[in-house]
Design an enzyme around this catalytic site. Structure first.
Site, PDB file in Angstrom:
ATOM      1  N   LYS A 289       7.327   4.465  -5.392  1.00  0.00           N
ATOM      2  CA  LYS A 289       6.870   3.087  -5.636  1.00  0.00           C
ATOM      3  C   LYS A 289       6.815   2.766  -7.124  1.00  0.00           C
ATOM      4  O   LYS A 289       6.233   3.507  -7.911  1.00  0.00           O
ATOM      5  CB  LYS A 289       5.499   2.879  -4.988  1.00  0.00           C
ATOM      6  CG  LYS A 289       5.040   1.438  -5.014  1.00  0.00           C
ATOM      7  CD  LYS A 289       3.959   1.175  -3.989  1.00  0.00           C
ATOM      8  CE  LYS A 289       3.438  -0.261  -4.072  1.00  0.00           C
ATOM      9  NZ  LYS A 289       4.492  -1.263  -3.876  1.00  0.00           N
TER      10      LYS A 289
ATOM     11  N   HIS B   7       0.419   5.398  -1.615  1.00  0.00           N
ATOM     12  CA  HIS B   7       1.827   5.133  -1.315  1.00  0.00           C
ATOM     13  C   HIS B   7       2.710   6.343  -1.610  1.00  0.00           C
ATOM     14  O   HIS B   7       2.300   7.277  -2.301  1.00  0.00           O
ATOM     15  CB  HIS B   7       2.340   3.930  -2.116  1.00  0.00           C
ATOM     16  CG  HIS B   7       1.952   2.610  -1.520  1.00  0.00           C
ATOM     17  ND1 HIS B   7       0.718   2.043  -1.733  1.00  0.00           N
ATOM     18  CD2 HIS B   7       2.638   1.753  -0.713  1.00  0.00           C
ATOM     19  CE1 HIS B   7       0.665   0.878  -1.087  1.00  0.00           C
ATOM     20  NE2 HIS B   7       1.808   0.682  -0.460  1.00  0.00           N
TER      21      HIS B   7
HETATM   22  N1  NDP Z   1       5.720  -6.982   1.687  1.00  0.00           N
HETATM   23  C1  NDP Z   1       5.861  -5.852   2.345  1.00  0.00           C
HETATM   24  O1  NDP Z   1       5.385  -5.704   3.485  1.00  0.00           O
HETATM   25  C2  NDP Z   1       6.600  -4.723   1.721  1.00  0.00           C
HETATM   26  C3  NDP Z   1       7.036  -4.839   0.447  1.00  0.00           C
HETATM   27  N2  NDP Z   1       7.706  -3.841  -0.152  1.00  0.00           N
HETATM   28  C4  NDP Z   1       8.186  -4.102  -1.496  1.00  0.00           C
HETATM   29  O2  NDP Z   1       9.594  -4.266  -1.437  1.00  0.00           O
HETATM   30  C5  NDP Z   1      10.161  -3.840  -2.671  1.00  0.00           C
HETATM   31  C6  NDP Z   1      11.240  -2.797  -2.399  1.00  0.00           C
HETATM   32  O3  NDP Z   1      10.630  -1.619  -1.921  1.00  0.00           O
HETATM   33  P1  NDP Z   1      11.508  -0.350  -1.481  1.00  0.00           P
HETATM   34  O4  NDP Z   1      12.444  -0.722  -0.381  1.00  0.00           O
HETATM   35  O5  NDP Z   1      10.559   0.757  -1.282  1.00  0.00           O
HETATM   36  O6  NDP Z   1      12.353  -0.089  -2.822  1.00  0.00           O
HETATM   37  P2  NDP Z   1      13.741   0.682  -2.980  1.00  0.00           P
HETATM   38  O7  NDP Z   1      13.794   1.143  -4.394  1.00  0.00           O
HETATM   39  O8  NDP Z   1      13.924   1.664  -1.883  1.00  0.00           O
HETATM   40  O9  NDP Z   1      14.853  -0.465  -2.753  1.00  0.00           O
HETATM   41  C7  NDP Z   1      15.025  -1.526  -3.637  1.00  0.00           C
HETATM   42  C8  NDP Z   1      16.323  -2.260  -3.327  1.00  0.00           C
HETATM   43  O10 NDP Z   1      16.495  -3.274  -4.324  1.00  0.00           O
HETATM   44  C9  NDP Z   1      17.641  -2.988  -5.120  1.00  0.00           C
HETATM   45  N3  NDP Z   1      17.309  -3.199  -6.534  1.00  0.00           N
HETATM   46  C10 NDP Z   1      16.496  -2.455  -7.308  1.00  0.00           C
HETATM   47  N4  NDP Z   1      16.431  -2.952  -8.559  1.00  0.00           N
HETATM   48  C11 NDP Z   1      17.217  -4.025  -8.548  1.00  0.00           C
HETATM   49  C12 NDP Z   1      17.573  -4.963  -9.527  1.00  0.00           C
HETATM   50  N5  NDP Z   1      17.072  -4.901 -10.780  1.00  0.00           N
HETATM   51  N6  NDP Z   1      18.407  -5.958  -9.169  1.00  0.00           N
HETATM   52  C13 NDP Z   1      18.870  -6.059  -7.902  1.00  0.00           C
HETATM   53  N7  NDP Z   1      18.577  -5.192  -6.928  1.00  0.00           N
HETATM   54  C14 NDP Z   1      17.760  -4.199  -7.253  1.00  0.00           C
HETATM   55  C15 NDP Z   1      17.987  -1.546  -4.853  1.00  0.00           C
HETATM   56  O11 NDP Z   1      19.367  -1.330  -5.087  1.00  0.00           O
HETATM   57  P3  NDP Z   1      19.863   0.156  -5.483  1.00  0.00           P
HETATM   58  O12 NDP Z   1      19.763   0.935  -4.224  1.00  0.00           O
HETATM   59  O13 NDP Z   1      21.257  -0.046  -5.947  1.00  0.00           O
HETATM   60  O14 NDP Z   1      18.934   0.622  -6.582  1.00  0.00           O
HETATM   61  C16 NDP Z   1      17.583  -1.421  -3.394  1.00  0.00           C
HETATM   62  O15 NDP Z   1      18.561  -2.016  -2.548  1.00  0.00           O
HETATM   63  C17 NDP Z   1       9.000  -3.325  -3.531  1.00  0.00           C
HETATM   64  O16 NDP Z   1       8.540  -4.356  -4.369  1.00  0.00           O
HETATM   65  C18 NDP Z   1       7.947  -2.997  -2.489  1.00  0.00           C
HETATM   66  O17 NDP Z   1       6.649  -3.038  -2.994  1.00  0.00           O
HETATM   67  C19 NDP Z   1       7.973  -2.670   0.491  1.00  0.00           C
HETATM   68  C20 NDP Z   1       7.534  -2.471   1.762  1.00  0.00           C
HETATM   69  C21 NDP Z   1       6.793  -3.482   2.488  1.00  0.00           C
HETATM   70  O1  LIG Z   2       6.310  -0.287  -1.901  1.00  0.00           O
HETATM   71  C1  LIG Z   2       5.918  -0.201  -0.719  1.00  0.00           C
HETATM   72  O2  LIG Z   2       6.241   0.731   0.039  1.00  0.00           O
HETATM   73  C2  LIG Z   2       5.047  -1.250  -0.212  1.00  0.00           C
HETATM   74  N1  LIG Z   2       4.845  -2.306  -0.954  1.00  0.00           N
HETATM   75  C3  LIG Z   2       4.010  -3.411  -0.640  1.00  0.00           C
HETATM   76  C4  LIG Z   2       2.849  -3.475  -1.603  1.00  0.00           C
HETATM   77  O3  LIG Z   2       3.007  -3.201  -2.799  1.00  0.00           O
HETATM   78  O4  LIG Z   2       1.747  -3.834  -1.167  1.00  0.00           O
HETATM   79  C5  LIG Z   2       3.601  -3.428   0.819  1.00  0.00           C
HETATM   80  C6  LIG Z   2       3.325  -2.068   1.393  1.00  0.00           C
HETATM   81  O5  LIG Z   2       2.164  -1.570   0.832  1.00  0.00           O
HETATM   82  C7  LIG Z   2       4.495  -1.135   1.152  1.00  0.00           C
END
Ligand code: NDP
Ligand SMILES: O=C(O)C1=N[C@H](C(=O)O)C[C@H](O)C1
Length: 250
Positions: free
Chosen positions: A139, A135
């Site tokens: 992350k 990743h």
């Molecule tokens: N299921 C799937 O297919 C996928 C899942 N994911 C998961 O999604 C999640 C987010 O990933 P990603 O977009 O890369 O992360 P980012 O850090 O880019 O974004 C996280 C978002 O959540 C907010 N945030 C962070 N901490 C808090 C908190 N304590 N309370 C409220 N809001 C919060 C952030 O706000 P701020 O900008 O103000 O910090 C931001 O808007 C991860 O768990 C990742 O693994 C990601 C991609 C695909």
């Molecule tokens: O954090 C990410 O980027 C992603 N998170 C999810 C995971 O933890 O599996 C899904 C994907 O891998 C992207």
């Protein structure tokens, strides 16, 4: 027909910002709220959201989903960090709001869901297996939710086939060199600039190997799954873990 009212929590994040755009662009959905860190969850109820998509952080997701369930707002959750204990707590909360649906999708991309399915199929034929997930550097969690889920599904398939737990022949090594043990499956996590989300499942048998690899090259790979989850969760009360339950895979 009226549009489904959808909120995105984590809308400034890497995937959340993409999800907000995808919801906004969908003709049958209306983006009624876009929340980020520090925003009050009451904005969800005030906006009349019917579904909330959570793409935040493992530290925040339990409170967010708890709020949704208490307020009868269906939830589509991509955020990672779901332990058995957390799932049990969520099931307890859903029992008090039986018409509410929650989808937890470790991965929204069709290719990743298929990777898990193919790995489950291979698990009973090839006796040794390890998972490598790779990743981006931002992350927060390791191993990824997808890798943990993949390992668990493989372990279940092995057990169902009567395969023994894998022996690790290592007698000398640095701590961590053999990865994390997820239900007896070694899982290795790589964090590298330039990557997004990738996974390899490596199987080994007598004189042969099989590698199943998936690459998400852009966050757009997750959007069809997010939108499918939003559309289906409203008719699926209770807890659903895994997007495969909303895909006609068989
Ligand atoms: N299921 C799937 O297919 C996928 C899942 N994911 C998961 O999604 C999640 C987010 O990933 P990603 O977009 O890369 O992360 P980012 O850090 O880019 O974004 C996280 C978002 O959540 C907010 N945030 C962070 N901490 C808090 C908190 N304590 N309370 C409220 N809001 C919060 C952030 O706000 P701020 O900008 O103000 O910090 C931001 O808007 C991860 O768990 C990742 O693994 C990601 C991609 C695909
Ligand atoms: O954090 C990410 O980027 C992603 N998170 C999810 C995971 O933890 O599996 C899904 C994907 O891998 C992207």
């Amino acid at each position: 027909m009226s549009k489904l009212r959808v909120a995105v929590i984590g809308s400034t994040g890497r995937i959340g910002s993409e999800a907000a755009k995808a919801v906004d662009a969908a003709e049958d959905l209306e983006l009624v709220a876009a929340l980020h860190r520090g925003d009050s969850l009451d904005a969800l109820a005030e906006a009349g959201a019917q579904v909330a998509v959570d793409l935040t952080h493992p530290d925040a997701v339990m409170d967010n989903v708890g709020y949704c369930v208490r307020n009868g707002i269906h939830a589509v959750v991509g955020t990672t960090g779901w332990t058995d204990e957390r799932l049990a707590t969520l099931r307890g909360r859903l029992a008090e709001s039986p018409s509410t649906g929650v989808l937890i999708a470790p991965n929204f991309s069709v290719g990743a869901v298929l990777t898990m399915k193919f790995a489950q199929a291979a698990a009973r034929f090839l006796p040794t297996v390890e998972v490598i997930e790779l990743h981006h550097r931002g992350k927060a969690d390791a191993p990824s939710g997808t890798a943990a889920r993949t390992a668990r599904l493989i372990a279940e398939a092995r057990e169902a086939a009567g395969l023994p737990r894998q022996e690790d022949p290592t007698t000398h090594g640095l701590q961590g060199a053999r990865g994390a043990d997820v239900d007896g499956i070694p899982v290795h996590a790589v964090r590298l600039q330039g990557l997004l989300a990738h996974q390899e499942v490596l199987f080994g048998g007598e004189g042969e190997t099989l590698t199943i690899r998936h690459d998400s090259l852009h966050h757009s790979s997750f959007m069809p799954g997010v939108l499918l989850g939003v559309r289906r969760v409203v008719d699926t009360p209770g807890l659903t873990v895994g997007l495969e339950h909303f895909l006609d895979l068989d």
